[in-house]
Write an enzyme that holds these catalytic residues in place. Structure first.
Site, PDB file in Angstrom:
ATOM      1  N   GLY A 242      76.811 115.269  77.804  1.00 41.46           N
ATOM      2  CA  GLY A 242      76.467 115.973  76.506  1.00 41.46           C
ATOM      3  C   GLY A 242      75.809 114.909  75.537  1.00 41.46           C
ATOM      4  N   SER A 243      76.062 114.864  74.434  1.00 38.30           N
ATOM      5  CA  SER A 243      75.569 113.827  73.448  1.00 38.30           C
ATOM      6  C   SER A 243      76.069 112.482  73.762  1.00 38.30           C
ATOM      7  CB  SER A 243      75.582 114.450  72.125  1.00 38.30           C
ATOM      8  OG  SER A 243      76.627 114.350  71.776  1.00 38.30           O
ATOM      9  N   GLY A 247      79.911 111.445  73.842  1.00 36.64           N
ATOM     10  CA  GLY A 247      80.262 110.432  75.024  1.00 36.64           C
ATOM     11  C   GLY A 247      81.288 109.491  74.440  1.00 36.64           C
ATOM     12  N   GLU A 264      77.554 111.237  81.279  1.00 38.29           N
ATOM     13  CA  GLU A 264      76.138 111.492  81.510  1.00 38.29           C
ATOM     14  C   GLU A 264      75.751 112.005  80.095  1.00 38.29           C
ATOM     15  OE1 GLU A 264      74.533 110.940  84.035  1.00 38.29           O
ATOM     16  OE2 GLU A 264      75.647 110.798  85.697  1.00 38.29           O
TER      17      GLU A 264
END
EC number: 1.2.1.3
Length: 518
Positions: A242-243, A247, A264
């Site tokens: 995600g963003s 994260g 990721e």
């Protein structure tokens, strides 16, 4: 057909697709969350969120499943994943179409996502007979050092809307063969494809004697459910896509309990076009990299550095291509760019374009398209923005089809600009000069986790490790040794002699026991 009839038929099609794989369109416990299709903005199903307590109970069941599954030999675990791959093959068309309806990808991309799941299952099946440790020489006589890898436990997977099922499979296929159970929290925007895949997993598990209840669990819900998954010490590994903002929260929360996070996150990916580049090839690669999936890939091409020697030969052709690319209903064969996921994505795109104009950018395209597309969807013309420099929105990721183009004088300048952003996921260079390409791939070249030559930034294959550096998170999925992230490492020293030598020359002579020495 009237708009009301079209809405009704789209919802009915979703219900039929879910029924094909044995899933209920209203989820495991009845209605609640409205699921919208970006094609029209319409509600296509309702699904109930699980509560925080239900999520915690599910994690408990997954932990119990892990305690059983870890005892199953790895090749048998691989057979389970093989059967899952076969189930995905048999239902590829239905799943791919469901991805298109729920995410807005064109048909070939929806099918491609399911094919990626099938490929990673094949990869994991082979891996199930290759999980290996090492034997090392010991400095102590009559000793051996051995490294083993054991299942880690429950693996939590948090997936994003843009790859609603492939990201889960990247993690789950490897986790299953490694001996782990999996708990999956999909994006709140795309729970239906997750529900369909979970149904297939359960069908495979029902005919696999060793598969325990709770081996694969789906948790549909919002932030509250995600917080339970990320904070639970019974989940030693959390893979989150995600963003960067997400994260940061996940990484700190998992690290705070000494868990392991596979992150990721954002990508602000760049390509460099050198004077020797094959411009026809570059044009095709740039087009897909920047406009594919309506710019909603983490590997989407967002920055393009073009050498001044070829700028005037390439950029006008690219601008013309942007103006002519077919934007429309992704269920039709002639569309190459479908809708943005929702209104918030459209608003973010427009805000970024306004910021680019304020910074001196020349914007081509970017407006909402309303003619020839289904009403209610947020369809946009991809935007090409000629920028005077890497300022303003260029340094940030906007999850939309915006390509910022900048002129450079040297390769050194281009590499410096490419690396001078917080993100470090994917990159590429277009050149037929081996010196350029080798420099780009060297330690002084790209600082990204992915660096391609004469191709775009998108289109990763499951055979190579996927992930990036800096604010992209540092996580890796798939590839040669990504399986180790789903296991715990044990080092063992074995003494097969009748003495007790110590390492590093240490002596420890305890009275009455004889010498203990090296």
């Amino acid at each position: 057909m009237t708009q009301a009839a079209a809405r009704h038929s789209l919802r009915d099609e979703v219900a039929a697709l879910l029924a094909t794989v044995g899933a209920a369109p209203d989820g495991p416990s009845g209605g609640g969350r409205a699921v919208h299709s970006p094609l029209t903005g319409e509600i296509i199903a309702e699904i109930r969120d699980v509560s925080a307590s239900e999520a915690s109970d599910a994690i408990g069941r997954a932990h119990e499943a892990f305690l059983s599954w870890r005892r199953v030999p790895a090749p048998r675990r691989g057979e389970f994943v093989r059967l899952l791959g076969e189930a995905l093959r048999a239902n590829k068309d239905a799943l791919g179409r469901l991805v298109t309806i729920e995410v807005g990808k064109i048909v070939s991309e929806g099918l491609g996502e399911v094919q990626e799941m099938i490929d990673i299952c094949d990869f994991a099946v082979g891996l199930s007979r290759q999980l290996h440790g090492l034997t090392m020489g010991s400095e102590r006589p009559d000793h051996r050092l051995m490294e083993q890898w054991h299942p880690a436990g429950v693996v939590g997977v948090v997936s994003a809307f843009n790859f609603p099922v492939a990201v889960w499979c990247w993690n789950a296929a490897l986790a299953f063969v490694c001996g782990d159970a999996v708990v999956w929290k999909p994006s709140e925007k795309t729970p239906l494809t997750a529900l369909a895949v979970q149904s297939l997993v359960e069908r495979v598990a029902a005919r696999f004697p060793e598969a325990p209840a709770g081996l694969s669990t789906l948790l549909v819900g919002g932030r509250e459910v995600g917080e339970v998954l990320v904070g639970d010490a019974r989940v030693p590994v959390v893979s989150a896509t995600g963003s960067t903002a997400m994260g940061r929260v996940v990484g700190q929360r998992v690290a705070g309990r000494f868990g392991r996070a596979i992150l990721e996150l954002g990508g602000n990916n760049a390509s460099i076009v050198c004077p020797s580049a094959d411009l026809d090839l570059a044009l095709r690669a740039i087009a897909f990299g920047a406009m594919g999936t309506a710019g909603q890939r983490c590997t989407t091409l967002r920055r393009l550095f073009v050498h001044e020697a070829v700028y005037d030969a390439l950029v006008p052709r690219l601008t013309a291509l942007y103006a002519s690319v077919p934007v429309g209903d992704p269920l039709t064969s002639d569309s190459l760019v479908g809708p943005l996921i929702d209104e918030a994505a459209f608003a973010a795109m427009q805000a970024a374009l306004e910021e680019a104009r304020a910074a001196g950018g020349r914007v081509h395209g970017g407006e909402r398209q309303v003619e020839g597309v289904p009403a209610g969807g947020f369809y946009v013309r991809p935007a090409l923005v000629e920028m005077p420099g890497q300022t303003g929105p260029v340094r940030h990721e906007t999850f939309a089809p915006i390509l910022y183009v900048m002129k450079v004088r040297t390769l050194d300048e281009a590499i410096g600009l490419q690396n001078d952003v917080p993100q470090g996921l994917s990159s590429s260079i277009f050149s037929t000069d081996m010196r350029d390409t080798e420099r780009f791939l060297s330690a002084t070249g790209s600082d990204c986790g992915i660096a391609n030559v004469n191709m775009g930034s998108s289109g990763a294959e499951i055979g190579g490790a996927f992930g990036g550096e800096k604010e992209t998170g540092g996580g890796r999925e798939s590839g040669s040794d990504a399986w180790k992230a789903y296991m715990r490492r044990m080092t063992s020293a074995i003494n097969y002699g009748d003495a007790m030598p110590l390492a590093q020359g240490v002596t420890f002579d305890v009275a009455g026991t004889g010498p203990v020495a090296s």
